[in-house]
Design a protein around this motif. Sequence first.
Motif, PDB file in Angstrom:
ATOM      1  N   ALA A  90       0.830  -1.207   0.000  1.00  0.00           N
ATOM      2  CA  ALA A  90       0.000   0.000   0.000  1.00  0.00           C
ATOM      3  C   ALA A  90       0.863   1.255   0.000  1.00  0.00           C
ATOM      4  O   ALA A  90       0.577   2.214  -0.725  1.00  0.00           O
ATOM      5  N   ILE A  91       1.922   1.261   0.782  1.00  0.00           N
ATOM      6  CA  ILE A  91       2.826   2.419   0.810  1.00  0.00           C
ATOM      7  C   ILE A  91       3.448   2.640  -0.561  1.00  0.00           C
ATOM      8  O   ILE A  91       3.456   3.758  -1.090  1.00  0.00           O
ATOM      9  N   LEU A  92       3.965   1.576  -1.142  1.00  0.00           N
ATOM     10  CA  LEU A  92       4.618   1.708  -2.442  1.00  0.00           C
ATOM     11  C   LEU A  92       3.637   2.156  -3.523  1.00  0.00           C
ATOM     12  O   LEU A  92       3.988   2.938  -4.411  1.00  0.00           O
ATOM     13  N   HIS A  93       2.394   1.689  -3.441  1.00  0.00           N
ATOM     14  CA  HIS A  93       1.413   2.028  -4.472  1.00  0.00           C
ATOM     15  C   HIS A  93       0.765   3.390  -4.233  1.00  0.00           C
ATOM     16  O   HIS A  93       0.773   4.255  -5.108  1.00  0.00           O
ATOM     17  N   TYR A  94       0.195   3.579  -3.047  1.00  0.00           N
ATOM     18  CA  TYR A  94      -0.596   4.774  -2.788  1.00  0.00           C
ATOM     19  C   TYR A  94       0.210   5.988  -2.324  1.00  0.00           C
ATOM     20  O   TYR A  94      -0.171   7.117  -2.593  1.00  0.00           O
ATOM     21  N   VAL A  95       1.316   5.762  -1.642  1.00  0.00           N
ATOM     22  CA  VAL A  95       2.112   6.882  -1.142  1.00  0.00           C
ATOM     23  C   VAL A  95       3.257   7.203  -2.106  1.00  0.00           C
ATOM     24  O   VAL A  95       3.436   8.344  -2.522  1.00  0.00           O
ATOM     25  N   VAL A  96       4.024   6.181  -2.460  1.00  0.00           N
ATOM     26  CA  VAL A  96       5.166   6.391  -3.348  1.00  0.00           C
ATOM     27  C   VAL A  96       4.707   6.559  -4.797  1.00  0.00           C
ATOM     28  O   VAL A  96       5.322   7.272  -5.572  1.00  0.00           O
ATOM     29  N   GLY A  97       3.598   5.907  -5.156  1.00  0.00           N
ATOM     30  CA  GLY A  97       3.036   6.068  -6.493  1.00  0.00           C
ATOM     31  C   GLY A  97       3.539   5.088  -7.529  1.00  0.00           C
ATOM     32  O   GLY A  97       3.456   5.348  -8.736  1.00  0.00           O
ATOM     33  N   ASP A 110       5.371 -11.211  -8.116  1.00  0.00           N
ATOM     34  CA  ASP A 110       4.698 -11.413  -9.381  1.00  0.00           C
ATOM     35  C   ASP A 110       3.633 -10.325  -9.531  1.00  0.00           C
ATOM     36  O   ASP A 110       2.879 -10.066  -8.600  1.00  0.00           O
ATOM     37  N   THR A 111       3.544  -9.708 -10.694  1.00  0.00           N
ATOM     38  CA  THR A 111       2.612  -8.601 -10.902  1.00  0.00           C
ATOM     39  C   THR A 111       1.175  -8.999 -10.593  1.00  0.00           C
ATOM     40  O   THR A 111       0.447  -8.240  -9.942  1.00  0.00           O
ATOM     41  N   GLN A 117      -3.053  -8.782  -4.121  1.00  0.00           N
ATOM     42  CA  GLN A 117      -2.813  -8.382  -2.730  1.00  0.00           C
ATOM     43  C   GLN A 117      -3.223  -6.940  -2.479  1.00  0.00           C
ATOM     44  O   GLN A 117      -3.771  -6.623  -1.426  1.00  0.00           O
ATOM     45  N   LEU A 118      -2.982  -6.070  -3.442  1.00  0.00           N
ATOM     46  CA  LEU A 118      -3.394  -4.670  -3.293  1.00  0.00           C
ATOM     47  C   LEU A 118      -4.917  -4.562  -3.203  1.00  0.00           C
ATOM     48  O   LEU A 118      -5.442  -3.800  -2.393  1.00  0.00           O
ATOM     49  N   ARG A 119      -5.618  -5.314  -4.032  1.00  0.00           N
ATOM     50  CA  ARG A 119      -7.085  -5.313  -3.980  1.00  0.00           C
ATOM     51  C   ARG A 119      -7.583  -5.812  -2.627  1.00  0.00           C
ATOM     52  O   ARG A 119      -8.486  -5.228  -2.029  1.00  0.00           O
ATOM     53  N   GLN A 120      -7.009  -6.906  -2.165  1.00  0.00           N
ATOM     54  CA  GLN A 120      -7.412  -7.453  -0.862  1.00  0.00           C
ATOM     55  C   GLN A 120      -7.110  -6.472   0.263  1.00  0.00           C
ATOM     56  O   GLN A 120      -7.925  -6.272   1.154  1.00  0.00           O
TER      57      GLN A 120
END
Length: 129
Positions: A90-97, A110-111, A117-120
């Motif tokens: 979540a940090i890497l996706h939503y905060v770091v972008g 794995d993508t 995992q991000l969805r969950q």
Amino acid sequence: MSVEFAAFCELHEPRYQSYARVWFPEHGAAHRVVRLALHAIAEVWPTVLESSNPAAEAWQILRDTVTAEHAAEAGETGLRPDVDRDEDLAILHYVVGLATPEIADVMGGDTANITSQLRQTHRRRATDW
């Protein structure tokens, strides 16, 4: 420094820096922590390369370094980055972008699994809000 390690640093250091700035808002501190982590990775680089997932091995060293360095400052802030993999995602996706392929690259995943995992994580967190 081997060519492989130099290439690894060129690819991952900017992402590591962005992640470290979440825990160490002062740019100099984030830079210092990432340099410590890269030094630790360099010390075991042959072992990292021989592992089944070098990016995941290196990511764990970064996380361990961030945790240890942040704990050393915990007396001042009272905070520790005791986060799990879902929170890192979540940090890497939503905060770091970072996009999911970039997250998979930096964490050694794995993508498709990262996306799942991000969805969950998003669903779990949304129910907590």
